[in-house]
Design a protein around this motif. Structure first.
Motif, PDB file in Angstrom:
ATOM      1  N   MET A   1       0.838  -1.197   0.000  1.00  9.71           N
ATOM      2  CA  MET A   1       0.000   0.000   0.000  1.00  9.71           C
ATOM      3  C   MET A   1       0.869   1.241   0.000  1.00  9.71           C
ATOM      4  O   MET A   1       1.846   1.320   0.734  1.00  9.71           O
ATOM      5  CB  MET A   1      -0.912  -0.011   1.227  1.00  9.71           C
ATOM      6  N   ASP A   2       0.532   2.264  -0.823  1.00  9.03           N
ATOM      7  CA  ASP A   2       1.286   3.498  -0.858  1.00  9.03           C
ATOM      8  C   ASP A   2       1.088   4.269   0.438  1.00  9.03           C
ATOM      9  O   ASP A   2       0.039   4.196   1.098  1.00  9.03           O
ATOM     10  CB  ASP A   2       0.852   4.357  -2.041  1.00  9.03           C
ATOM     11  N   LEU A   3       2.110   5.092   0.737  1.00  6.41           N
ATOM     12  CA  LEU A   3       2.091   5.842   1.985  1.00  6.41           C
ATOM     13  C   LEU A   3       0.928   6.829   1.991  1.00  6.41           C
ATOM     14  O   LEU A   3       0.754   7.629   1.080  1.00  6.41           O
ATOM     15  CB  LEU A   3       3.415   6.581   2.139  1.00  6.41           C
ATOM     16  N   GLY A   4       0.094   6.802   3.033  1.00  9.98           N
ATOM     17  CA  GLY A   4      -0.966   7.774   3.220  1.00  9.98           C
ATOM     18  C   GLY A   4      -2.250   7.500   2.462  1.00  9.98           C
ATOM     19  O   GLY A   4      -3.213   8.268   2.593  1.00  9.98           O
ATOM     20  N   THR A   5      -2.308   6.415   1.665  1.00 11.61           N
ATOM     21  CA  THR A   5      -3.515   6.164   0.862  1.00 11.61           C
ATOM     22  C   THR A   5      -4.714   5.815   1.721  1.00 11.61           C
ATOM     23  O   THR A   5      -5.862   5.994   1.298  1.00 11.61           O
ATOM     24  CB  THR A   5      -3.264   5.032  -0.138  1.00 11.61           C
ATOM     25  N   HIS A   6      -4.488   5.313   2.932  1.00 15.43           N
ATOM     26  CA  HIS A   6      -5.584   4.940   3.831  1.00 15.43           C
ATOM     27  C   HIS A   6      -6.145   6.127   4.582  1.00 15.43           C
ATOM     28  O   HIS A   6      -7.185   6.018   5.250  1.00 15.43           O
ATOM     29  CB  HIS A   6      -5.090   3.898   4.838  1.00 15.43           C
ATOM     30  N   LEU A   7      -5.481   7.286   4.499  1.00 12.05           N
ATOM     31  CA  LEU A   7      -5.888   8.429   5.312  1.00 12.05           C
ATOM     32  C   LEU A   7      -7.206   9.037   4.847  1.00 12.05           C
ATOM     33  O   LEU A   7      -7.953   9.601   5.659  1.00 12.05           O
ATOM     34  CB  LEU A   7      -4.783   9.496   5.294  1.00 12.05           C
ATOM     35  N   ALA A   8      -7.495   8.944   3.548  1.00  3.26           N
ATOM     36  CA  ALA A   8      -8.741   9.531   3.032  1.00  3.26           C
ATOM     37  C   ALA A   8      -9.963   8.885   3.656  1.00  3.26           C
ATOM     38  O   ALA A   8     -10.991   9.549   3.887  1.00  3.26           O
ATOM     39  CB  ALA A   8      -8.785   9.411   1.520  1.00  3.26           C
ATOM     40  N   SER A   9      -9.863   7.586   3.944  1.00  3.66           N
ATOM     41  CA  SER A   9     -11.011   6.885   4.533  1.00  3.66           C
ATOM     42  C   SER A   9     -11.323   7.397   5.939  1.00  3.66           C
ATOM     43  O   SER A   9     -12.474   7.300   6.406  1.00  3.66           O
ATOM     44  CB  SER A   9     -10.752   5.382   4.560  1.00  3.66           C
ATOM     45  N   LYS A  10     -10.299   7.919   6.621  1.00 11.78           N
ATOM     46  CA  LYS A  10     -10.532   8.441   7.978  1.00 11.78           C
ATOM     47  C   LYS A  10     -11.384   9.701   7.968  1.00 11.78           C
ATOM     48  O   LYS A  10     -12.009  10.047   8.992  1.00 11.78           O
ATOM     49  CB  LYS A  10      -9.173   8.752   8.636  1.00 11.78           C
ATOM     50  N   LEU A  11     -11.427  10.381   6.831  1.00 11.03           N
ATOM     51  CA  LEU A  11     -12.213  11.610   6.732  1.00 11.03           C
ATOM     52  C   LEU A  11     -13.682  11.352   6.385  1.00 11.03           C
ATOM     53  O   LEU A  11     -14.543  12.228   6.609  1.00 11.03           O
ATOM     54  CB  LEU A  11     -11.584  12.529   5.673  1.00 11.03           C
ATOM     55  N   GLU A  12     -13.995  10.187   5.874  1.00  7.66           N
ATOM     56  CA  GLU A  12     -15.344   9.903   5.359  1.00  7.66           C
ATOM     57  C   GLU A  12     -16.472  10.134   6.382  1.00  7.66           C
ATOM     58  O   GLU A  12     -17.518  10.712   6.024  1.00  7.66           O
ATOM     59  CB  GLU A  12     -15.400   8.476   4.820  1.00  7.66           C
ATOM     60  N   PRO A  13     -16.303   9.735   7.630  1.00  8.47           N
ATOM     61  CA  PRO A  13     -17.404   9.987   8.590  1.00  8.47           C
ATOM     62  C   PRO A  13     -17.734  11.470   8.737  1.00  8.47           C
ATOM     63  O   PRO A  13     -18.909  11.846   8.863  1.00  8.47           O
ATOM     64  CB  PRO A  13     -16.874   9.401   9.901  1.00  8.47           C
ATOM     65  N   PHE A  14     -16.714  12.309   8.690  1.00  5.26           N
ATOM     66  CA  PHE A  14     -16.947  13.750   8.835  1.00  5.26           C
ATOM     67  C   PHE A  14     -17.595  14.328   7.573  1.00  5.26           C
ATOM     68  O   PHE A  14     -18.413  15.257   7.667  1.00  5.26           O
ATOM     69  CB  PHE A  14     -15.625  14.459   9.133  1.00  5.26           C
ATOM     70  N   VAL A  15     -17.251  13.765   6.425  1.00  6.98           N
ATOM     71  CA  VAL A  15     -17.878  14.193   5.180  1.00  6.98           C
ATOM     72  C   VAL A  15     -19.365  13.872   5.204  1.00  6.98           C
ATOM     73  O   VAL A  15     -20.224  14.695   4.813  1.00  6.98           O
ATOM     74  CB  VAL A  15     -17.188  13.525   3.966  1.00  6.98           C
ATOM     75  N   LEU A  16     -19.722  12.712   5.676  1.00  7.56           N
ATOM     76  CA  LEU A  16     -21.126  12.311   5.760  1.00  7.56           C
ATOM     77  C   LEU A  16     -21.905  13.189   6.747  1.00  7.56           C
ATOM     78  O   LEU A  16     -23.040  13.620   6.473  1.00  7.56           O
ATOM     79  CB  LEU A  16     -21.229  10.841   6.170  1.00  7.56           C
ATOM     80  N   MET A  17     -21.297  13.485   7.889  1.00  9.83           N
ATOM     81  CA  MET A  17     -21.991  14.294   8.901  1.00  9.83           C
ATOM     82  C   MET A  17     -22.147  15.736   8.459  1.00  9.83           C
ATOM     83  O   MET A  17     -23.113  16.419   8.832  1.00  9.83           O
ATOM     84  CB  MET A  17     -21.225  14.235  10.229  1.00  9.83           C
TER      85      MET A  17
END
Length: 282
Positions: A1-17
Motif C-alpha cells: 500500500m502506498d504511503l498515506g492512501t488509507h488516510l482519506a477513509s478516515k475523513l469519510e465519517p466527517f464528510v457524511l456528517m
C-alpha cells in the motif's frame, strides 16, 4: 500500500456528517475533524457546500480558516495568524506540526534539526525526534534519523491537499517534468543505439581477429610440416652421398694391390733364372 492512501477513509465519517451540519454544528465538525486521530487530509471536506458557507459567516469564518490551515499550511502560518484563528488544543498543535513536517519533506530530502527546531518551536532534540518518530508510526512519512549529522533524511512522504490556485503551477511543473523526462529518454535511446552499434562492431572485429589468427596458425603448422619434410629428404641424400664415397675408395685401392702382386712375381722370376758368367780371356 502506498504511503498515506488509507488516510482519506478516515475523513469519510466527517464528510457524511457535514451534509446535515450547518452553522455552529459545521464549525464544531471542523474542530472535531482537525482533532481526530489519523485524519490528515481535508480537501474533500472543504469542498462541501455547508462548510463553504462558514467562510461567509462572520461568526464562524475563523473555523473555515482553521480548516484551510490544516489542509494547506504549516505551524509557522499558525503563529503568524493565531489572532484570526481559534485557539488550538495540544492535540491540534501536534497534528499541525506533523503536517508541517510533511510540507518540509515535500520540499527537501535532508531536513537539518536546527531548521526543524526553529520552524516548529521545539526546544530539545529529544522532543523533535519523538515528533518525527510519531509521524513515521502514523505512516505519513518515512526516513532515517541521523543523530551524528543532526538531520532527518527523508525517504518518502504523503501528499497534502492542493490549493485550487496552485493547480496551474503544479501542471506547469508536471509539463516541465514530462519534457525533461522525454529528453532523458531520448538521450538514453541514443546511448543504447550507440552501444548496440559498438557491440556489433566489436563482435565483427573479434570475429575477424579469430579468423586471421586461425589462418596464421594454419600457415605456421603447414610451414612446420614442410620444414620437417625437407629435413628428412636432406638426411636421406647425405647418407647416399657417404655410401658412394666409400665405394669409390675401395675401387682406387684395387690397382695398387694388383701392382704389388705383379712386382713380387717379377722378382721371383728373376731370382729363379741361372746367372751366366763370362770368363775373361787373357
Amino acid at each position: 500500500m502506498d504511503l498515506g492512501t488509507h488516510l482519506a477513509s478516515k475523513l469519510e465519517p466527517f464528510v457524511l456528517m457535514s451534509k446535515s451540519a450547518k452553522g455552529a454544528a459545521a464549525a464544531k465538525l471542523v474542530q472535531d475533524a482537525t482533532s481526530a486521530h489519523g485524519v490528515y487530509v481535508f480537501g474533500e471536506l472543504l469542498e462541501l457546500p455547508n462548510i463553504q458557507e462558514l467562510s461567509k459567516s462572520e461568526q464562524h469564518q475563523q473555523y473555515y480558516s482553521l480548516l484551510q490551515l490544516f489542509a494547506y499550511r504549516t505551524y509557522q502560518d499558525y503563529l503568524q495568524h493565531r489572532d484570526a484563528l481559534p485557539q488550538l488544543s495540544p492535540t491540534q498543535i501536534t497534528k499541525l506540526k506533523h503536517l508541517s513536517l510533511v510540507s518540509f519533506a515535500m520540499e527537501r530530502r535532508i531536513l537539518p534539526y536546527s531548521d526543524l527546531l526553529q520552524a516548529l518551536q521545539i526546544s530539545t532534540i529529544r522532543e523533535l525526534e519523538d515528533l518525527i518518530i510519531d509521524a513515521i508510526y502514523l505512516d505519513i512519512l518515512r526516513g532515517k534519523l541521523d543523530q551524528k549529522e543532526q538531520q532527518f533524511e527523508v525517504e518518502y512522504t504523503m501528499g497534502r491537499d492542493l490549493e485550487p490556485d496552485k493547480i496551474g503551477a503544479v501542471l506547469r511543473s508536471l509539463e516541465d517534468w514530462s519534457e525533461t523526462t522525454g529528453s532523458v529518454l531520448t538521450t538514453l535511446d541514443n546511448k543504447l543505439s550507440s552501444l548496440s552499434s559498438q557491440t556489433v562492431a566489436l563482435a565483427l572485429a573479434e570475429e575477424d581477429h579469430k579468423r586471421i589468427l586461425t589462418t596464421n596458425l594454419k600457415e605456421i603448422l603447414e610451414k612446420q610440416k614442410e620444414n620437417k619434410a625437407a629435413g628428412k629428404r636432406g638426411m636421406a641424400g647425405g647418407s647416399a652421398y657417404r655410401k658412394d664415397r666409400d665405394d669409390d675408395s675401395m675401387d682406387v685401392d684395387d690397382p695398387a694391390e694388383s701392382s704389388k702382386g705383379k712386382n713380387r712375381k717379377a722378382s721371383q722370376e728373376i731370382a729363379s733364372k741361372p746367372r751366366s758368367s763370362k770368363r775373361n780371356r787373357f
